[in-house]
Design a protein around this motif. Structure first.
Motif, PDB file in Angstrom:
ATOM      1  N   PRO A 229       0.836  -1.207   0.000  1.00 30.82           N
ATOM      2  CA  PRO A 229       0.000   0.000   0.000  1.00 30.82           C
ATOM      3  C   PRO A 229       0.877   1.265   0.000  1.00 30.82           C
ATOM      4  N   PRO A 230       0.365   2.362  -0.527  1.00 26.28           N
ATOM      5  CA  PRO A 230       1.165   3.584  -0.662  1.00 26.28           C
ATOM      6  C   PRO A 230       1.739   4.133   0.650  1.00 26.28           C
ATOM      7  N   THR A 231       1.053   3.935   1.759  1.00 22.32           N
ATOM      8  CA  THR A 231       1.551   4.477   3.029  1.00 22.32           C
ATOM      9  C   THR A 231       2.410   3.469   3.799  1.00 22.32           C
TER      10      THR A 231
ATOM     11  N   HIS B 121       5.606  10.665  -2.428  1.00 23.50           N
ATOM     12  CA  HIS B 121       5.859  10.757  -3.863  1.00 23.50           C
ATOM     13  C   HIS B 121       6.557   9.468  -4.291  1.00 23.50           C
ATOM     14  N   TYR B 122       6.021   8.825  -5.299  1.00 23.20           N
ATOM     15  CA  TYR B 122       6.566   7.558  -5.776  1.00 23.20           C
ATOM     16  C   TYR B 122       7.096   7.660  -7.198  1.00 23.20           C
ATOM     17  N   GLU B 123       8.230   7.017  -7.431  1.00 24.17           N
ATOM     18  CA  GLU B 123       8.728   6.792  -8.782  1.00 24.17           C
ATOM     19  C   GLU B 123       8.123   5.499  -9.337  1.00 24.17           C
TER      20      GLU B 123
ATOM     21  N   LYS C 269      18.756   3.829  -6.721  1.00 25.74           N
ATOM     22  CA  LYS C 269      17.765   4.570  -7.500  1.00 25.74           C
ATOM     23  C   LYS C 269      16.547   4.855  -6.612  1.00 25.74           C
ATOM     24  N   ALA C 270      16.080   6.096  -6.636  1.00 24.37           N
ATOM     25  CA  ALA C 270      14.956   6.516  -5.792  1.00 24.37           C
ATOM     26  C   ALA C 270      13.682   5.755  -6.134  1.00 24.37           C
TER      27      ALA C 270
ATOM     28  N   SER D 219       8.992  10.622   1.278  1.00 28.77           N
ATOM     29  CA  SER D 219       7.870  10.932   2.152  1.00 28.77           C
ATOM     30  C   SER D 219       8.272  12.150   2.965  1.00 28.77           C
ATOM     31  N   THR D 220       7.542  13.237   2.778  1.00 27.66           N
ATOM     32  CA  THR D 220       7.841  14.474   3.485  1.00 27.66           C
ATOM     33  C   THR D 220       6.818  14.673   4.596  1.00 27.66           C
ATOM     34  N   SER D 221       7.298  14.921   5.798  1.00 29.20           N
ATOM     35  CA  SER D 221       6.394  15.166   6.917  1.00 29.20           C
ATOM     36  C   SER D 221       6.790  16.452   7.623  1.00 29.20           C
ATOM     37  N   ILE D 222       5.788  17.080   8.199  1.00 28.17           N
ATOM     38  CA  ILE D 222       6.022  18.276   8.994  1.00 28.17           C
ATOM     39  C   ILE D 222       5.653  17.946  10.436  1.00 28.17           C
ATOM     40  N   VAL D 223       6.616  18.155  11.325  1.00 30.68           N
ATOM     41  CA  VAL D 223       6.415  17.939  12.750  1.00 30.68           C
ATOM     42  C   VAL D 223       6.288  19.308  13.397  1.00 30.68           C
TER      43      VAL D 223
END
Length: 149
Positions: free
Chosen positions: A53-55, A83-85, A128-129, A133-137
Motif C-alpha cells: 500500500p502507498p503508506t 511521492h513515488y517513482e 535509485k529513488a 515521504s515528506t512530513s512536517i512535525v
C-alpha cells in the motif's frame, strides 16, 4: 532551534518489504486489495508481483539523524506527503534514510511554534529513488521549553 540540523541525514538502513508485514498493514488500514495480498492477482498485474500500500513506508526504519533529539511525546503530526517513482514490490530490499529539509517558526496563540520538515527516502539496491515521504512535525511552545532546558 533546529536550523543547525538542516541538511543532516541518517545513514541508510536496509528494510525488506515483507509479505506478512504488508498483509498486516493492509488489514490494519482496512485496504485488503488483492494486488497487495493475493499472489495470483500480483502475478497477473502489470508489476508481475504484489505491491505494498502507498503508506507502507511508514513502518520502515530510517535510521537516526545524529544530534536531532526530539521528545517521544508532545509533538504534533502536521502533514505527510508521499511521492513515488514506482510502487514498492513485495519481497524487495529498500534502503532508507531520513533528512532534515527545513525548520521555521511561526507565532501561535500560545507562543512560538516550530515546524520541522523531515524527508524519508527509499532507494533500491542500486541507489535509485523509489519514494520520498515528506512530513512536517509541529513543535509547540510547551515542547520547545522542555527542549531548551
Amino acid at each position: 532551534m533546529f536550523k543547525d540540523s538542516i541538511g543532516k541525514r541518517s545513514n541508510k538502513v536496509k528494510n525488506i518489504v515483507e509479505r506478512g508485514a504488508v498483509k498486516k498493514f493492509a488489514e490494519a488500514i482496512g485496504d485488503t486489495h488483492p494486488l497487495y495480498l493475493d499472489e495470483e492477482t500480483g502475478k497477473h498485474s502489470r508489476y508481475k508481483q504484489n505491491i505494498a500500500p502507498p503508506t507502507f513506508p511508514r513502518v520502515f526504519d530510517y535510521g537516526i539523524i545524529e544530534g536531532l533529539n526530539l521528545p517521544n511525546k508532545g509533538l504534533i503530526h502536521g502533514e505527510q506527503i508521499y511521492h513515488y517513482e514506482r510502487p514498492l514490490l513485495v519481497g524487495e530490499e529498500i534502503y532508507c534514510y531520513a533528512e532534515v529539509k527545513d525548520y521555521y517558526e511561526k507565532a501561535g496563540k500560545n507562543g512560538s511554534m516550530g515546524f520541522l520538515v523531515l524527508e524519508n527516502n527509499g532507494e533500491d539496491i542500486n541507489g535509485k529513488a523509489i519514494f520520498t515521504s515528506t512530513s512536517i512535525v509541529i513543535i509547540t511552545e510547551a515542547v520547545r521549553k522542555v527542549l531548551t532546558v
